[in-house]
Motif scaffolding. Structure first.
Motif, short mmCIF file in Angstrom:
data_model
loop_
_atom_site.label_atom_id
_atom_site.label_comp_id
_atom_site.label_asym_id
_atom_site.label_seq_id
_atom_site.Cartn_x
_atom_site.Cartn_y
_atom_site.Cartn_z
N LEU A 32 0.82 -1.21 0.00
CA LEU A 32 0.00 0.00 0.00
C LEU A 32 0.86 1.26 0.00
CD1 LEU A 32 -2.86 -1.01 2.47
CD2 LEU A 32 -3.01 -0.75 -0.01
N LEU A 33 1.93 1.23 0.80
CA LEU A 33 2.82 2.39 0.85
C LEU A 33 3.51 2.61 -0.49
CD1 LEU A 33 4.47 2.04 4.37
CD2 LEU A 33 2.82 3.76 3.63
N LEU A 34 3.92 1.53 -1.14
CA LEU A 34 4.59 1.67 -2.44
C LEU A 34 3.64 2.16 -3.52
CD1 LEU A 34 6.89 -1.49 -2.47
CD2 LEU A 34 7.60 0.89 -2.28
N CYS A 35 2.38 1.75 -3.43
CA CYS A 35 1.41 2.14 -4.45
C CYS A 35 0.81 3.52 -4.20
CB CYS A 35 0.29 1.10 -4.53
SG CYS A 35 0.81 -0.50 -5.15
N LEU A 36 0.68 3.89 -2.92
CA LEU A 36 0.00 5.15 -2.59
C LEU A 36 0.93 6.15 -1.90
CD1 LEU A 36 -3.37 3.67 -1.29
CD2 LEU A 36 -2.86 4.53 -3.58
N GLY A 37 1.63 5.69 -0.85
CA GLY A 37 2.43 6.61 -0.06
C GLY A 37 3.63 7.17 -0.79
N TRP A 43 5.10 13.45 -5.08
CA TRP A 43 4.30 14.56 -5.60
C TRP A 43 4.36 15.76 -4.66
CZ3 TRP A 43 -0.06 17.03 -3.63
CH2 TRP A 43 -0.71 17.90 -4.51
N ALA A 44 4.22 15.52 -3.36
CA ALA A 44 4.27 16.62 -2.39
C ALA A 44 5.62 17.32 -2.41
CB ALA A 44 3.96 16.09 -0.99
N ALA A 45 6.70 16.53 -2.48
CA ALA A 45 8.03 17.13 -2.53
C ALA A 45 8.23 17.94 -3.81
CB ALA A 45 9.10 16.04 -2.42
N GLY A 46 7.76 17.40 -4.94
CA GLY A 46 7.89 18.12 -6.19
C GLY A 46 7.11 19.42 -6.22
N VAL A 47 5.88 19.39 -5.70
CA VAL A 47 5.05 20.60 -5.66
C VAL A 47 5.69 21.65 -4.75
CG1 VAL A 47 2.84 21.52 -4.87
CG2 VAL A 47 2.91 19.44 -6.24
N SER A 48 6.17 21.21 -3.58
CA SER A 48 6.80 22.14 -2.66
C SER A 48 8.07 22.75 -3.26
CB SER A 48 7.13 21.42 -1.35
OG SER A 48 7.81 22.27 -0.46
N ALA A 49 8.90 21.92 -3.88
CA ALA A 49 10.13 22.42 -4.49
C ALA A 49 9.81 23.37 -5.64
CB ALA A 49 10.98 21.26 -4.99
N ASN A 50 8.80 23.03 -6.44
CA ASN A 50 8.45 23.90 -7.57
C ASN A 50 7.95 25.26 -7.08
OD1 ASN A 50 7.93 24.28 -10.50
ND2 ASN A 50 5.82 24.48 -9.79
N ALA A 51 7.13 25.25 -6.02
CA ALA A 51 6.63 26.52 -5.48
C ALA A 51 7.78 27.39 -4.99
CB ALA A 51 5.63 26.26 -4.36
N SER A 52 8.73 26.77 -4.28
CA SER A 52 9.87 27.52 -3.77
C SER A 52 10.75 28.05 -4.90
CB SER A 52 10.69 26.63 -2.83
OG SER A 52 11.83 27.29 -2.37
N LEU A 53 11.00 27.20 -5.90
CA LEU A 53 11.86 27.62 -7.01
C LEU A 53 11.18 28.70 -7.86
CD1 LEU A 53 13.32 24.18 -8.12
CD2 LEU A 53 14.57 26.07 -7.06
N ILE A 152 12.92 16.63 -10.67
CA ILE A 152 14.02 15.78 -10.19
C ILE A 152 13.93 15.59 -8.68
CG2 ILE A 152 16.52 15.64 -9.93
CD1 ILE A 152 16.75 17.07 -12.64
N ALA A 153 13.59 16.67 -7.96
CA ALA A 153 13.47 16.58 -6.50
C ALA A 153 12.35 15.62 -6.12
CB ALA A 153 13.21 17.95 -5.90
N GLY A 154 11.21 15.72 -6.81
CA GLY A 154 10.10 14.82 -6.51
C GLY A 154 10.43 13.36 -6.78
#
Length: 202
Positions: A32-37, A43-53, A152-154
């Protein structure tokens, strides 16, 4: 990934041990973690990094001004390159020249800067970016470059999360296997002295 290999232990049978059931639960949670988490973390890391950049991109576009510089002469040595601005090591490896340019306030500036030209001669012109004070700086980051870095960060976070989940699963399975072997050794130690003598009357 072999996280789901223990799911057969959900079946009811007299040979199923408690550790088999625990391993099945671990396999299910890991799947479940591999499929969802993991995708959610990436995705969360990529969105956060994109907003900051993207904020950095907008800030750089506000603070940096394009202008045109004219070469006065080649710099005597690459060591004359401006080390106080944002010119990094990669830029300092490019040809250094003494050039004139106009600051945002209209004042004339002269300094040692780098150029993308392989050969710069007196009178040549080239594009240059300055800050609001007129100091030469690197060009602002392009929004597409920021998005690429965020992607790349995501992906990196997702990959690390997947390795973490799989590593924890393997660790738990290893511990469960050790417990099984320990119980088997204890059972064998108890039955070993009577091995082969059942029914002999001894």
């Amino acid at each position: 990934m072999r996280a789901a290999t223990g799911l057969w232990r959900w079946r009811h049978n007299p040979l199923r041990r408690t550790t088999d059931l625990v391993e099945a639960w671990v396999a299910l949670v890991a799947a479940l973690l591999l499929c969802l988490g993991v995708p959610a973390a990436g995705w969360a890391a990529g969105v956060s990094a994109n907003a900051s950049l993207q904020r950095s991109v907008r800030l750089q576009q506000q603070e940096r001004v394009p202008t045109v510089a004219q070469v006065v002469r080649p710099a005597d040595t690459a060591g004359e390159a401006d080390r106080d601005g944002e010119l990094g090591a990669e830029q300092r490896l490019r040809p250094a020249v003494v050039a004139n340019w106009t600051a945002p306030d209209g004042s004339a500036r002269t300094g040692t800067v780098t150029t993308t030209r392989n050969h710069a001669h007196a009178g040549d012109v080239f594009p240059l970016w300055t800050d609001r004070a007129g100091r030469a700086v690197t060009p602002p980051m392009h929004p597409d470059t920021a998005r690429a870095h965020a992607l790349i960060a995501g992906l990196t976070v997702a990959l690390l999360a997947a390795f973490l989940v799989e590593g924890l699963r393997r660790l738990v399975v290893h511990r469960l296997t050790q417990r099984r072997y320990a119980r088997l050794d204890r059972a064998w130690a108890q039955a070993g002295p009577d091995w082969g003598r059942t029914g002999t009357g001894s």
